[in-house]
Design a protein around this motif. Structure first.
Motif, PDB file in Angstrom:
ATOM      1  N   THR A 200      57.171  12.192 105.988  1.00  0.00           N
ATOM      2  CA  THR A 200      58.486  12.661 105.552  1.00  0.00           C
ATOM      3  C   THR A 200      58.312  14.047 104.956  1.00  0.00           C
ATOM      4  OG1 THR A 200      59.179  10.392 105.065  1.00  0.00           O
ATOM      5  CG2 THR A 200      60.455  12.187 104.067  1.00  0.00           C
ATOM      6  N   LEU A 201      59.033  15.034 105.509  1.00  0.00           N
ATOM      7  CA  LEU A 201      58.928  16.414 105.060  1.00  0.00           C
ATOM      8  C   LEU A 201      60.181  16.823 104.295  1.00  0.00           C
ATOM      9  CD1 LEU A 201      57.525  18.137 108.287  1.00  0.00           C
ATOM     10  CD2 LEU A 201      56.233  17.255 106.328  1.00  0.00           C
ATOM     11  N   ARG A 202      60.010  17.753 103.360  1.00  0.00           N
ATOM     12  CA  ARG A 202      61.120  18.361 102.648  1.00  0.00           C
ATOM     13  C   ARG A 202      61.582  19.584 103.429  1.00  0.00           C
ATOM     14  NH1 ARG A 202      60.931  17.614  96.724  1.00  0.00           N
ATOM     15  NH2 ARG A 202      59.342  16.064  96.216  1.00  0.00           N
ATOM     16  N   ARG A 203      62.847  19.671 103.751  1.00  0.00           N
ATOM     17  CA  ARG A 203      63.463  20.848 104.363  1.00  0.00           C
ATOM     18  C   ARG A 203      62.961  21.136 105.774  1.00  0.00           C
ATOM     19  NH1 ARG A 203      62.219  22.007  99.187  1.00  0.00           N
ATOM     20  NH2 ARG A 203      60.308  23.082  99.831  1.00  0.00           N
ATOM     21  N   TRP A 204      62.122  20.305 106.311  1.00  0.00           N
ATOM     22  CA  TRP A 204      61.621  20.454 107.671  1.00  0.00           C
ATOM     23  C   TRP A 204      61.714  19.106 108.384  1.00  0.00           C
ATOM     24  CZ3 TRP A 204      59.579  25.154 109.581  1.00  0.00           C
ATOM     25  CH2 TRP A 204      59.435  26.169 108.630  1.00  0.00           C
ATOM     26  N   THR A 205      61.641  19.137 109.713  1.00  0.00           N
ATOM     27  CA  THR A 205      61.629  17.918 110.514  1.00  0.00           C
ATOM     28  C   THR A 205      60.281  17.782 111.192  1.00  0.00           C
ATOM     29  OG1 THR A 205      64.007  18.061 110.954  1.00  0.00           O
ATOM     30  CG2 THR A 205      62.707  16.689 112.437  1.00  0.00           C
ATOM     31  N   MET A 206      59.676  16.614 111.040  1.00  0.00           N
ATOM     32  CA  MET A 206      58.386  16.393 111.677  1.00  0.00           C
ATOM     33  C   MET A 206      58.552  16.376 113.191  1.00  0.00           C
ATOM     34  SD  MET A 206      55.740  13.170 111.290  1.00  0.00           S
ATOM     35  CE  MET A 206      54.179  13.169 112.178  1.00  0.00           C
ATOM     36  N   SER A 207      57.731  17.178 113.878  1.00  0.00           N
ATOM     37  CA  SER A 207      57.802  17.208 115.339  1.00  0.00           C
ATOM     38  C   SER A 207      56.499  16.772 116.000  1.00  0.00           C
ATOM     39  CB  SER A 207      58.164  18.617 115.832  1.00  0.00           C
ATOM     40  OG  SER A 207      57.157  19.555 115.468  1.00  0.00           O
ATOM     41  N   GLY A 208      55.462  16.503 115.194  1.00  0.00           N
ATOM     42  CA  GLY A 208      54.219  16.039 115.781  1.00  0.00           C
ATOM     43  C   GLY A 208      53.048  16.164 114.835  1.00  0.00           C
ATOM     44  N   LEU A 209      51.903  15.636 115.269  1.00  0.00           N
ATOM     45  CA  LEU A 209      50.664  15.719 114.510  1.00  0.00           C
ATOM     46  C   LEU A 209      49.791  16.842 115.052  1.00  0.00           C
ATOM     47  CD1 LEU A 209      49.723  11.922 114.249  1.00  0.00           C
ATOM     48  CD2 LEU A 209      50.678  13.364 112.436  1.00  0.00           C
ATOM     49  N   ALA A 210      48.991  17.396 114.188  1.00  0.00           N
ATOM     50  CA  ALA A 210      48.063  18.457 114.570  1.00  0.00           C
ATOM     51  C   ALA A 210      46.791  18.272 113.753  1.00  0.00           C
ATOM     52  CB  ALA A 210      48.690  19.829 114.342  1.00  0.00           C
ATOM     53  N   MET A 211      45.833  19.177 113.955  1.00  0.00           N
ATOM     54  CA  MET A 211      44.577  19.068 113.225  1.00  0.00           C
ATOM     55  C   MET A 211      43.927  20.435 113.115  1.00  0.00           C
ATOM     56  SD  MET A 211      41.836  17.565 115.994  1.00  0.00           S
ATOM     57  CE  MET A 211      40.498  18.512 115.284  1.00  0.00           C
ATOM     58  N   MET A 212      43.035  20.554 112.139  1.00  0.00           N
ATOM     59  CA  MET A 212      42.173  21.721 111.987  1.00  0.00           C
ATOM     60  C   MET A 212      40.729  21.242 112.039  1.00  0.00           C
ATOM     61  SD  MET A 212      44.071  23.821 108.929  1.00  0.00           S
ATOM     62  CE  MET A 212      42.757  25.049 108.891  1.00  0.00           C
ATOM     63  N   HIS A 213      39.893  21.965 112.762  1.00  0.00           N
ATOM     64  CA  HIS A 213      38.492  21.572 112.904  1.00  0.00           C
ATOM     65  C   HIS A 213      37.622  22.797 112.714  1.00  0.00           C
ATOM     66  CE1 HIS A 213      34.840  20.338 115.388  1.00  0.00           C
ATOM     67  NE2 HIS A 213      34.886  19.472 114.412  1.00  0.00           N
ATOM     68  N   GLY A 214      36.909  22.851 111.596  1.00  0.00           N
ATOM     69  CA  GLY A 214      36.053  23.991 111.324  1.00  0.00           C
ATOM     70  C   GLY A 214      36.638  24.913 110.280  1.00  0.00           C
ATOM     71  N   THR A 215      35.770  25.570 109.526  1.00  0.00           N
ATOM     72  CA  THR A 215      36.184  26.463 108.455  1.00  0.00           C
ATOM     73  C   THR A 215      36.983  27.639 109.006  1.00  0.00           C
ATOM     74  OG1 THR A 215      34.205  25.888 107.200  1.00  0.00           O
ATOM     75  CG2 THR A 215      35.388  27.877 106.536  1.00  0.00           C
ATOM     76  N   GLY A 216      38.179  27.851 108.467  1.00  0.00           N
ATOM     77  CA  GLY A 216      39.001  28.979 108.877  1.00  0.00           C
ATOM     78  C   GLY A 216      39.691  28.808 110.211  1.00  0.00           C
ATOM     79  N   ALA A 217      39.585  27.641 110.801  1.00  0.00           N
ATOM     80  CA  ALA A 217      40.198  27.420 112.108  1.00  0.00           C
ATOM     81  C   ALA A 217      41.708  27.280 111.983  1.00  0.00           C
ATOM     82  CB  ALA A 217      39.612  26.168 112.760  1.00  0.00           C
ATOM     83  N   ASP A 218      42.405  27.659 113.052  1.00  0.00           N
ATOM     84  CA  ASP A 218      43.850  27.470 113.103  1.00  0.00           C
ATOM     85  C   ASP A 218      44.160  26.027 113.481  1.00  0.00           C
ATOM     86  OD1 ASP A 218      44.366  30.143 112.521  1.00  0.00           O
ATOM     87  OD2 ASP A 218      44.284  30.726 114.637  1.00  0.00           O
ATOM     88  N   ALA A 219      45.334  25.575 113.040  1.00  0.00           N
ATOM     89  CA  ALA A 219      45.772  24.239 113.419  1.00  0.00           C
ATOM     90  C   ALA A 219      46.204  24.236 114.884  1.00  0.00           C
ATOM     91  CB  ALA A 219      46.926  23.797 112.532  1.00  0.00           C
ATOM     92  N   PHE A 220      45.921  23.133 115.564  1.00  0.00           N
ATOM     93  CA  PHE A 220      46.437  22.985 116.931  1.00  0.00           C
ATOM     94  C   PHE A 220      47.014  21.585 117.090  1.00  0.00           C
ATOM     95  CE2 PHE A 220      41.961  21.767 117.210  1.00  0.00           C
ATOM     96  CZ  PHE A 220      41.985  20.610 117.965  1.00  0.00           C
ATOM     97  N   ASP A 221      48.061  21.503 117.909  1.00  0.00           N
ATOM     98  CA  ASP A 221      48.794  20.257 118.072  1.00  0.00           C
ATOM     99  C   ASP A 221      47.979  19.244 118.857  1.00  0.00           C
ATOM    100  OD1 ASP A 221      50.967  21.356 116.734  1.00  0.00           O
ATOM    101  OD2 ASP A 221      51.846  22.149 118.581  1.00  0.00           O
TER     102      ASP A 221
END
Length: 274
Positions: A200-221
């Motif tokens: 449950t998000l405040r002021r946003w709508t959840m559209s999916g799960l993502a993850m980050m793998h590794g230091t400084g990595a960007d999130a990807f869906d």
């Protein structure tokens, strides 16, 4: 002595099983893998080692003083987040028991690492930490600590006070609670498996799960397998931060903007079928 760190990254995490474990507070005896780290921390928090104690009265006094100060400056008061307290208490206990004073633990963990490990449902885009060995008056006399206490945009906080015969250790954590997972995230996952983790998000709508793998990595869906469901890539192993993709209408017609909110950490094990 005093210190502060501000982390503006958005992060997500995972939850550990409540297996019983022996408290190993000494840094030299501490396991490095996430599941054991969490279980050990929980054991020490449930049965604090002899010679140390958590001071709930002092914690409550600090909390009230912080909100009083924010009211005096025309800022909204903060909500005490009980799930965040474990990360604050754990760091205070760690500093007291292992004789150091720093935002970075001797095990190289930083505030976000401890929160990702011990608060199993939080989704946040803003984190601040104060660590002190003095009373709140000393905090307000420090510009950096004062800035943390009076920071606009934070919504929740928690603190951990540990006392010994040698002194008092205090850790204060401040976060913007952008949302929460509806249930604690698993501590371990197997690569290639599908996870269902509504949030449950405040002021946003959840559209999916993502993850980050590794230091400084960007999130990807993650590959969607249904609402609030995603598949862990089969080639991934080690620690990941589980994140939630939030969306809302943008300022232009027919425009959608998105952001990834980061939370707890998960230990991904290699697929047994590989």
């Amino acid at each position: 002595m005093r210190g502060i760190i501000v982390l503006l990254t958005i992060f997500v995490g995972v939850f550990a099983s409540q297996a019983k474990a022996e408290c190993r507070i000494s840094f030299s005896e501490r396991a490095r893998d996430l599941p054991t780290y969490v279980q050990n921390g929980q054991a020490c928090l449930q049965t604090i080692p002899r010679g140390f104690s958590f001071d709930e009265e002092l914690e409550a006094r600090f909390a009230e003083r912080i909100n009083q100060t924010r009211r005096e400056h025309g800022l909204p008061t903060l909500v005490y987040r009980t799930e965040l307290r474990n990360a604050a208490r754990w760091h205070s206990l760690d500093m007291a028991a292992n004789d150091f004073f720093n935002h970075q633990g001797l095990d190289k963990t930083m505030p976000k690492d401890r929160i990702n490990a011990l608060d199993r449902t939080l989704l946040t885009s803003l984190l601040l930490e104060n660590i002190v060995e003095r009373l709140h008056t000393g905090l307000m006399n420090s510009p950096s600590h004062r800035d943390a206490i009076l920071r606009d945009g934070i919504t929740h906080f928690a603190m951990g006070v540990v006392t010994t015969e040698r002194g008092v250790w205090l850790t204060e954590l401040f976060v913007r609670e952008d949302g929460t997972f509806d249930r604690p995230v698993p501590l371990r996952l197997e690569a290639g498996t599908t996870i269902r983790q509504p949030a449950t998000l405040r002021r946003w709508t959840m559209s999916g799960l993502a993850m980050m793998h590794g230091t400084g990595a960007d999130a990807f869906d993650l590959k969607a397998e249904g609402w609030a469901m995603g598949r862990i890539p089969p080639q991934i192993s080690g620690k990941i931060d589980l994140t939630v993709r939030g969306e809302k209408a943008g300022p232009q017609p027919n425009q959608t903007v998105y952001i990834h909110f980061h939370g707890p950490t998960v230990e991904v094990q290699p697929s047994r079928s590989s």
